[in-house]
Design an enzyme around this catalytic site. Structure first.
Site, mmCIF file in Angstrom:
data_model
loop_
_atom_site.group_PDB
_atom_site.id
_atom_site.type_symbol
_atom_site.label_atom_id
_atom_site.label_comp_id
_atom_site.label_asym_id
_atom_site.label_seq_id
_atom_site.Cartn_x
_atom_site.Cartn_y
_atom_site.Cartn_z
ATOM 1 N N LYS A 95 39.982 16.461 -15.060
ATOM 2 C CA LYS A 95 41.384 16.541 -14.672
ATOM 3 C C LYS A 95 41.857 15.429 -13.736
ATOM 4 O O LYS A 95 43.067 15.248 -13.576
ATOM 5 C CB LYS A 95 41.659 17.891 -13.995
ATOM 6 C CG LYS A 95 41.607 19.059 -14.953
ATOM 7 C CD LYS A 95 42.825 19.094 -15.848
ATOM 8 C CE LYS A 95 42.626 19.985 -17.042
ATOM 9 N NZ LYS A 95 42.534 19.283 -18.299
ATOM 10 N N HIS A 119 38.995 13.548 -29.806
ATOM 11 C CA HIS A 119 38.103 14.701 -29.864
ATOM 12 C C HIS A 119 38.927 15.965 -30.048
ATOM 13 O O HIS A 119 39.859 16.229 -29.288
ATOM 14 C CB HIS A 119 37.275 14.804 -28.582
ATOM 15 C CG HIS A 119 36.099 13.875 -28.567
ATOM 16 N ND1 HIS A 119 35.015 14.049 -27.745
ATOM 17 C CD2 HIS A 119 35.850 12.758 -29.283
ATOM 18 C CE1 HIS A 119 34.132 13.085 -27.953
ATOM 19 N NE2 HIS A 119 34.628 12.286 -28.875
ATOM 20 N N PRO A 139 34.648 16.992 -11.313
ATOM 21 C CA PRO A 139 34.896 16.379 -12.628
ATOM 22 C C PRO A 139 34.641 17.296 -13.817
ATOM 23 O O PRO A 139 34.907 16.891 -14.948
ATOM 24 C CB PRO A 139 33.928 15.194 -12.631
ATOM 25 C CG PRO A 139 32.846 15.566 -11.681
ATOM 26 C CD PRO A 139 33.492 16.396 -10.615
ATOM 27 N N TYR A 158 28.842 20.688 -23.029
ATOM 28 C CA TYR A 158 28.716 21.255 -21.692
ATOM 29 C C TYR A 158 27.608 22.309 -21.745
ATOM 30 O O TYR A 158 27.752 23.319 -22.441
ATOM 31 C CB TYR A 158 30.022 21.903 -21.258
ATOM 32 C CG TYR A 158 31.129 20.937 -20.933
ATOM 33 C CD1 TYR A 158 31.463 20.661 -19.606
ATOM 34 C CD2 TYR A 158 31.858 20.295 -21.931
ATOM 35 C CE1 TYR A 158 32.480 19.777 -19.278
ATOM 36 C CE2 TYR A 158 32.871 19.402 -21.625
ATOM 37 C CZ TYR A 158 33.178 19.154 -20.299
ATOM 38 O OH TYR A 158 34.183 18.268 -19.988
ATOM 39 N N TYR A 218 42.086 22.648 -20.940
ATOM 40 C CA TYR A 218 41.335 21.411 -21.129
ATOM 41 C C TYR A 218 42.210 20.318 -21.740
ATOM 42 O O TYR A 218 42.144 19.156 -21.329
ATOM 43 C CB TYR A 218 40.114 21.663 -22.018
ATOM 44 C CG TYR A 218 39.064 20.576 -21.935
ATOM 45 C CD1 TYR A 218 37.938 20.746 -21.134
ATOM 46 C CD2 TYR A 218 39.179 19.389 -22.652
ATOM 47 C CE1 TYR A 218 36.978 19.750 -21.030
ATOM 48 C CE2 TYR A 218 38.225 18.396 -22.555
ATOM 49 C CZ TYR A 218 37.121 18.582 -21.747
ATOM 50 O OH TYR A 218 36.171 17.588 -21.661
#
Length: 391
Positions: A297, A72, A293, A201, A385
């Site tokens: 991580k 991704h 979550p 998200y 990220y």
């Protein structure tokens, strides 16, 4: 039994550590309280940072990941019915993430270890770590109905929050930092292709939602729910209806529905145990730290811990210097606290707290608008990220 490194726990951290040590010619024994099918079934994380994927490849455990995993190059943020894509490679100099479930990482590492590595004992329950502050620590464990002792030069506790390793550190040496969130995630697995090719998200006035996946045919989705929610009180139709509301956009995007095969609720916590080392005992992963979550991580932090330990022990073997081993806790905690910070920021950015005021709602939207309009803010998110450096 005797070995150089006794590893408690055959999750991805313990298994990867055993692999790294094997490749360096250092012997180890892995003790796992559960049986092999349980370890290869338990659903956990699914996002591998760039550094984690690179470590797996270098360790010889990346072939199936590269064949079946989903690279991704970004995520999508949704808020106020708008969509904004964060382009990871463009913002980080080419870094990305890999969607590849923890279950598959464990399967790959177990197969490698059983074929090439040292002892891996399933259904071997660690009972206690003894003499951790000496040069000869011991792990008492039960296997096949009998108690035994594993004598080690070092012990690494990869046995999670409820394991025995952390209990061997004297309480007077310990500081604990934690936060419990007043909400959790209702997560589902569904036999339906993902409705978007990258993670989504969503911040919504009714609460957070996440669209993820386990494969091109299996979707993983989450809803923010009140703390203490029973997943069984939600019908399949109610879950899909709520997901549709929270993912709603101003364009023609649609959420595909399918059979739900699993439901569960994950509580949300932040937790850090300091120090991560006591004598010859080293903590790794959930034994030392937990993150909500939202930032993806948890698994990646555990990988960073065992990479740091393996590098330090190899340095000791090659140079005779214990400098890196002595710095283990401080080295890991620098990365841990950055991950805690990022996970907290993502959680507070996207979740609506119970009783949130209109002022707080507008601040969330302003923070999201900042990410969507500022390359600097967007870069900070993308760098975190895709992963903080190891060591």
């Amino acid at each position: 039994m005797r070995t150089t490194v006794g590893i408690i726990g055959a999750g991805p951290a313990g298994l990867l550590l055993a692999r790294l040590l094997h490749n360096a010619g250092i012997d180890s024994v892995v003790l796992e309280s559960r049986d092999r099918p349980y370890v290869e079934r338990r659903q956990r994380a699914g996002i591998l940072e760039q550094g984690t994927a690179d470590v797996l490849r270098a360790a010889g455990a990346g072939e199936r990941m590269d064949r079946e995993g989903l690279r991704h190059d970004g995520i999508e943020l949704r808020f106020d019915r708008k969509r904004h894509r964060v382009d990871f490679p463009a913002l980080t100099g080419g870094r990305s993430v890999m969607v590849y479930a923890q279950t598959e990482v464990c399967k790959d590492l177990i197969a490698l270890h059983l074929r090439e590595g040292g002892p891996l004992l399933f259904e071997a329950e660690a009972l206690a770590v003894e003499d951790a502050a000496t040069d000869a620590p011991r792990i008492r464990f039960r296997h096949q109905g009998h108690e035994d002792v594993l004598e080690c030069a070092y012990v690494v506790g990869c046995d999670g929050f409820w394991g025995v390793a952390r209990k061997a550190i004297p309480s007077e040496r310990v500081q604990v930092f934690e936060r419990t969130y007043p909400f959790g995630w209702l997560g589902i697995l569904a036999d339906v292709p993902p409705s978007h090719d990258e993670l989504v998200y969503a911040r919504h006035e009714r609460g957070f939602a996440l669209l993820s996946m386990r494969s091109p045919a299996v979707s993983r989705l989450y809803l923010q729910v009140p703390d203490g929610t029973d997943a069984g009180t939600w019908s399949d139709e109610e879950i899909w209806d709520e997901l549709e509301r929270r993912f709603e956009t101003a364009d023609d995007w649609r959420l595909e529905r399918g059979p739900i095969t699993q439901k569960s609720v994950t509580p949300m916590r932040s937790y850090v145990h300091e120090p991560m080392r006591h004598g010859r005992l080293f903590l790794a992963g959930d034994a030392a730290h937990i993150v909500p979550p939202t930032g993806a991580k948890g698994l990646n932090l555990a990988v960073g811990d065992v990479v740091t330990f393996a590098r330090a022990l190899i340095h000791r073997q090659e140079t005779g210097s214990a400098e890196l081993l002595d710095a283990y806790s401080a080295t890991c905690l620098r990365r841990v606290w950055q991950a805690e910070r990022f996970s907290y920021d993502m959680t507070s950015l996207l979740h609506r707290a119970p009783g949130a005021t209109p002022f707080e709602d507008r601040l969330q939207l302003a923070r999201l608008e900042r990410v969507a309009s500022s390359r600097a803010a967007e870069t900070d998110l993308a760098e975190a990220y895709t992963g903080f450096p190891f060591g």
